[in-house]
Design an enzyme around this catalytic site. Structure first.
Site, PDB file in Angstrom:
ATOM      1  CE  LYS A  11      -4.023  -2.233   2.151  1.00 18.25           C
ATOM      2  NZ  LYS A  11      -5.037  -2.170   3.227  1.00 18.25           N
ATOM      3  CE1 TYR A  51      -9.506  -2.958   0.169  1.00 18.12           C
ATOM      4  CE2 TYR A  51      -8.551  -1.063  -0.939  1.00 18.12           C
ATOM      5  CZ  TYR A  51      -8.409  -2.170  -0.129  1.00 18.12           C
ATOM      6  OH  TYR A  51      -7.183  -2.501   0.388  1.00 18.12           O
ATOM      7  CG  PHE A  59     -13.385   1.609   6.663  1.00 19.85           C
ATOM      8  CD1 PHE A  59     -12.916   1.016   5.496  1.00 19.85           C
ATOM      9  CD2 PHE A  59     -14.022   0.802   7.599  1.00 19.85           C
ATOM     10  CE1 PHE A  59     -13.087  -0.333   5.253  1.00 19.85           C
ATOM     11  CE2 PHE A  59     -14.197  -0.565   7.361  1.00 19.85           C
ATOM     12  CZ  PHE A  59     -13.725  -1.133   6.177  1.00 19.85           C
ATOM     13  NE  ARG A  87      -6.651 -12.224   5.451  1.00 15.37           N
ATOM     14  CZ  ARG A  87      -7.409 -11.125   5.432  1.00 15.37           C
ATOM     15  NH1 ARG A  87      -7.306 -10.260   4.422  1.00 15.37           N
ATOM     16  NH2 ARG A  87      -8.256 -10.881   6.387  1.00 15.37           N
ATOM     17  CB  THR A  93      -7.382  -5.285   9.830  1.00 14.18           C
ATOM     18  OG1 THR A  93      -7.902  -6.476   9.244  1.00 14.18           O
ATOM     19  CG2 THR A  93      -7.700  -4.086   8.959  1.00 14.18           C
ATOM     20  NE  ARG A 104      -2.591  -5.470   7.080  1.00 16.02           N
ATOM     21  CZ  ARG A 104      -3.716  -6.066   6.708  1.00 16.02           C
ATOM     22  NH1 ARG A 104      -4.232  -7.027   7.447  1.00 16.02           N
ATOM     23  NH2 ARG A 104      -4.317  -5.718   5.601  1.00 16.02           N
ATOM     24  CG  ASN A 114      -3.756  -2.075   6.733  1.00 10.91           C
ATOM     25  OD1 ASN A 114      -3.624  -1.806   5.551  1.00 10.91           O
ATOM     26  ND2 ASN A 114      -4.787  -2.765   7.200  1.00 10.91           N
ATOM     27  CG  HIS A 117      -5.341  -6.338  -0.349  1.00 10.74           C
ATOM     28  ND1 HIS A 117      -6.580  -6.388   0.231  1.00 10.74           N
ATOM     29  CD2 HIS A 117      -5.363  -7.244  -1.365  1.00 10.74           C
ATOM     30  CE1 HIS A 117      -7.328  -7.276  -0.426  1.00 10.74           C
ATOM     31  NE2 HIS A 117      -6.608  -7.803  -1.395  1.00 10.74           N
ATOM     32  CD  GLU A 128      -9.014  -9.356  -3.573  1.00 11.42           C
ATOM     33  OE1 GLU A 128      -7.836  -9.613  -3.245  1.00 11.42           O
ATOM     34  OE2 GLU A 128      -9.893  -9.037  -2.741  1.00 11.42           O
TER      35      GLU A 128
END
Ligand code: ATP
Ligand code: MG
Length: 140
Positions: A11, A51, A59, A87, A93, A104, A114, A117, A128
């Site tokens: 990100k 998203y 948010f 993950r 998150t 993270r 964060n 993704h 995706e």
């Protein structure tokens, strides 16, 4: 366990701090292979489309603004159990709740910024990956 592919995004908070290589090192150390990778600047429409599932969340606007605030690195990761493994390596998150040693925990600035993704299921990973890459872009 089967070999899977998952969609990862480094990100804007991480690219801004020159952490692309540091994040990739964590992914590779976890046994994930980067089989496609591209640095792009998302448009607002592209971020909103990616998203879309979060469109009704409070948010959403902030998230789309953040995701278009700088370059991102979109990538396809391949490996045993890649969706769950990625993950795990990313961590929770909210970085305040992420386990020690996760991306993270170590790199994220906030629950929004964060750093990474990762797709949350094999089905979503397929959708995706196709959002950003064609089959010819992926070299396993
Ligand atoms: P990602 O989908 O980015 O891998 P995730 O699956 O851990 O993250 P989601 O619930 O899908 O979390 O939320 C998507 C993204 O929206 C989060 O990564 C974060 O950037 C942002 N986000 C989630 N919850 C909040 C919140 N309460 N406040 C601000 N931003 C949030
Ligand atoms: Mg998610």
């Amino acid at each position: 366990m089967a070999v899977e592919r998952t969609l990862s995004i480094i990100k804007p908070d991480a690219t801004r701090r020159n952490l692309t290589g540091a994040v990739n090192a964590r992914l590779e150390a976890a046994g994930l292979r980067i089989v496609a990778q591209r640095r792009i600047r998302l448009t607002r429409a592209q971020a909103e489309g990616f998203y879309a599932v979060h469109r009704a969340r409070p948010f959403f606007d902030g998230l789309c603004a953040f995701m278009t605030s700088g370059p991102v690195v979109v990538q396809v990761l391949e490996g045993e159990n890649a969706v769950a493994r990625n993950r795990e390596v990313m961590g929770a998150t909210d970085p305040a709740k992420a386990a020690p040693g996760t991306i993270r925990k170590d790199f994220a600035e906030s629950i929004e910024a964060n750093s990474a993704h990762g797709s949350d299921s094999a089905d979503n990973a397929a959708v995706e990956i196709a959002y950003f890459f064609s089959g010819l872009d992926i070299v396993g």
